[in-house]
Write a protein that holds these residues in place. Structure first.
Motif, PDB file in Angstrom:
ATOM      1  N   UNK A 190       7.281   6.275  -3.941  1.00  0.00           N
ATOM      2  CA  UNK A 190       7.859   4.990  -3.300  1.00  0.00           C
ATOM      3  C   UNK A 190       9.531   5.474  -2.875  1.00  0.00           C
ATOM      4  N   UNK A 191       9.910   6.234  -3.686  1.00  0.00           N
ATOM      5  CA  UNK A 191      11.322   6.732  -3.300  1.00  0.00           C
ATOM      6  C   UNK A 191      11.407   7.579  -1.937  1.00  0.00           C
ATOM      7  N   UNK A 195       7.880   2.909   2.388  1.00  0.00           N
ATOM      8  CA  UNK A 195       6.724   2.190   3.195  1.00  0.00           C
ATOM      9  C   UNK A 195       5.743   2.091   2.527  1.00  0.00           C
ATOM     10  N   UNK A 196       5.356   2.769   1.436  1.00  0.00           N
ATOM     11  CA  UNK A 196       4.282   2.790   0.635  1.00  0.00           C
ATOM     12  C   UNK A 196       4.635   2.172  -0.856  1.00  0.00           C
ATOM     13  N   UNK A 197       3.698   1.464  -1.385  1.00  0.00           N
ATOM     14  CA  UNK A 197       3.542   1.252  -2.812  1.00  0.00           C
ATOM     15  C   UNK A 197       3.179   2.541  -3.444  1.00  0.00           C
ATOM     16  N   UNK A 198       3.841   3.108  -4.428  1.00  0.00           N
ATOM     17  CA  UNK A 198       3.552   4.338  -5.530  1.00  0.00           C
ATOM     18  C   UNK A 198       2.060   3.986  -5.950  1.00  0.00           C
ATOM     19  N   UNK A 275      -0.615   1.824   0.244  1.00  0.00           N
ATOM     20  CA  UNK A 275      -0.359   2.229  -1.204  1.00  0.00           C
ATOM     21  C   UNK A 275      -0.899   3.578  -1.424  1.00  0.00           C
ATOM     22  N   UNK A 276      -0.123   4.562  -2.099  1.00  0.00           N
ATOM     23  CA  UNK A 276      -0.705   5.911  -2.606  1.00  0.00           C
ATOM     24  C   UNK A 276      -1.744   5.848  -3.496  1.00  0.00           C
ATOM     25  N   UNK A 277      -1.683   5.070  -4.406  1.00  0.00           N
ATOM     26  CA  UNK A 277      -2.305   5.078  -5.706  1.00  0.00           C
ATOM     27  C   UNK A 277      -2.978   3.638  -5.899  1.00  0.00           C
ATOM     28  N   UNK A 278      -4.022   3.336  -6.580  1.00  0.00           N
ATOM     29  CA  UNK A 278      -4.749   1.705  -6.823  1.00  0.00           C
ATOM     30  C   UNK A 278      -5.611   2.275  -7.811  1.00  0.00           C
ATOM     31  N   UNK A 279      -5.787   1.146  -8.959  1.00  0.00           N
ATOM     32  CA  UNK A 279      -6.773   1.138  -9.751  1.00  0.00           C
ATOM     33  C   UNK A 279      -7.747   0.283  -9.325  1.00  0.00           C
TER      34      UNK A 279
END
Length: 434
Positions: A190-191, A195-198, A275-279
């Protein structure tokens, strides 16, 4: 043997399956009905899918296999919406004359339905069923209350970590191997890419949060002598709650946007490239494939607290149960076996993508479809289940855990206060349920 089917209303639901030949079930003392007729019409309520045709084909095959052995029986299938299942099934328990013989039900409903006196105890039949010996232990727990069996598992669903391979490659990152690495990786992404949720997380995503609690040695509740007591305010559980809620903030997933998100919203964020990751679950695969990240993602088990470990996942899924009021108990049990047997579950996976509950059938599914492998590994590492108490339904419907998470991430309450209050609400629900 005649099969008739009708759809109650075009709303969403889950899945069902194919065919299996089994011997007639032995009779037990728990009939719940005055007679056990060996002919006549069996009524079955199954959940309806958005696209119901594949399910209907698998169910029809299972019914046909059953019909070859029971020429004097007819089967009437009704597909009902998941959204109104509670009212329909509760009414059926209260009016045996209009009740079906079998129902499909969510596995978190088991204890409540048993308390209501609606499901038949089929412990003896399940134990004598040869195929049942290969049932995954976690799936078996989902039909077990106080050591007795109240149905057969139909499919299981677990969650793992979806991640963007293109983003990870660009930033020189590897799939996280521990929970702390997962958190630091999410914040680094995210840093680098504001623009993306990590990692997309949700304050209303209970089943996405549970693995953090379990991975740190916490539990939702502890059982002693058939009585449950909340454990979400134990030191270990609080450590997991702190880990999960640390992902809400301007350094990963801003609370203003993410506190209200549930599981579907987090998967949608990932699938749409936000998002770059999700569960997400094995059942999320189709939605991700249909999104903008198709071909640019991979899945690994959600990491646990120690490097290389796998966080315990919640084992969701559906079961098929026989109602105590059925006047066709032997036939109903045999039809249940046909609907939930190995051949049926293999066909269900092929048609709908839902994970089988038999260890050998699950292994075959993983060989067919590589995307299944991380979910199989997650199951093998030891998935977990919610407390087998009828009080869980009240805890779930009254949003006790989402409220706790949302109060923490909003800054209204600290972890200790919020978890203590959640524990009190849970204990009240357990006590009122008996």
């Amino acid at each position: 043997m005649k099969l008739s089917a009708r759809i109650a209303t075009p709303l969403a639901a889950l899945a069902l399956a194919g065919l299996t030949a089994t011997a007639c079930a032995p009779q037990t003392s728990d009939t719940g009905a005055a007679k056990d007729e060996k002919s006549g019409t069996l009524r079955v309520w199954l959940f309806q899918e958005v696209g119901n045709k594949p399910k209907e084909q698998v169910v029809d095959a299972a019914v046909a296999a059953f019909g070859k052995k029971h020429q004097d029986a007819e089967v009437e299938i009704e597909y009902i919406p998941v959204e109104t299942r509670a009212q329909r099934i509760k009414a059926a328990f209260n009016d045996p004359k209009s009740a079906p013989d079998l129902i499909e039900y969510g596995n978190t409903d088991t204890a409540g339905y048993v308390k209501d006196g609606g499901l038949a105890d089929i412990t003896e039949e399940f134990g004598a069923w040869d195929e049942a010996k290969d049932t995954d232990p976690t799936a078996k727990r989902s039909v077990t209350v106080d050591g007795k069996i109240y149905g057969a598992p139909l499919f299981v669903g677990v969650r793992a970590l979806y991640y963007r391979t293109d983003v990870f490659k660009e930033l020189g990152l590897k799939a996280p191997a521990s929970q702390s690495e997962l958190i630091s990786t999410a914040k680094k992404i995210h840093q680098e890419k504001p623009g993306l949720y990590g990692l997309a997380v949700g304050g209303a995503y209970t089943y996405g949060a549970m693995p953090f609690l379990w991975a740190n040695g916490g539990e939702l509740a502890e059982e002693s002598g058939g009585t449950y007591k909340a454990a979400v305010n134990s030191p270990a559980a609080r450590k997991g709650i702190e880990a999960y809620t640390s992902l809400f903030g301007d350094d990963n997933c801003p609370a203003a946007k993410c506190a209200s998100m549930g599981g579907n919203a987090t998967v949608t964020a990932f699938a749409s490239g936000k998002a770059a990751m999700a569960i997400g679950g094995d059942f999320s695969h189709a939605a991700v494939e249909a999104g903008s990240v198709k071909g640019k993602y991979a899945v690994v088990p959600l990491p646990g607290a120690t490097a290389g470990s796998i966080a315990p996942a919640f084992a969701g899924g559906n079961n098929i149960g026989v109602l105590r009021s059925s006047s066709h108990r032997t036939l109903a049990v045999d039809l249940m076996k046909s609907l939930t047997g190995k051949d049926s579950q293999a066909a269900l996976f092929d048609a709908m993508g839902f994970l089988p509950t038999y260890t050998d059938v699950l292994a075959d599914a993983a060989k067919k479809e590589p995307f299944v492998e991380p979910f199989v590994r997650t199951l093998g590492a030891g998935a977990k289940f919610v407390p087998a108490s009828p009080g869980w339904a009240q805890i779930d419907s009254s949003l006790v855990l989402p409220t706790m998470f949302q109060e923490i991430v909003s800054g209204r309450k600290d972890v200790a206060t919020a978890s203590d209050e959640a524990a009190k609400k849970m204990d009240a629900a357990f006590a009122s349920a008996g």
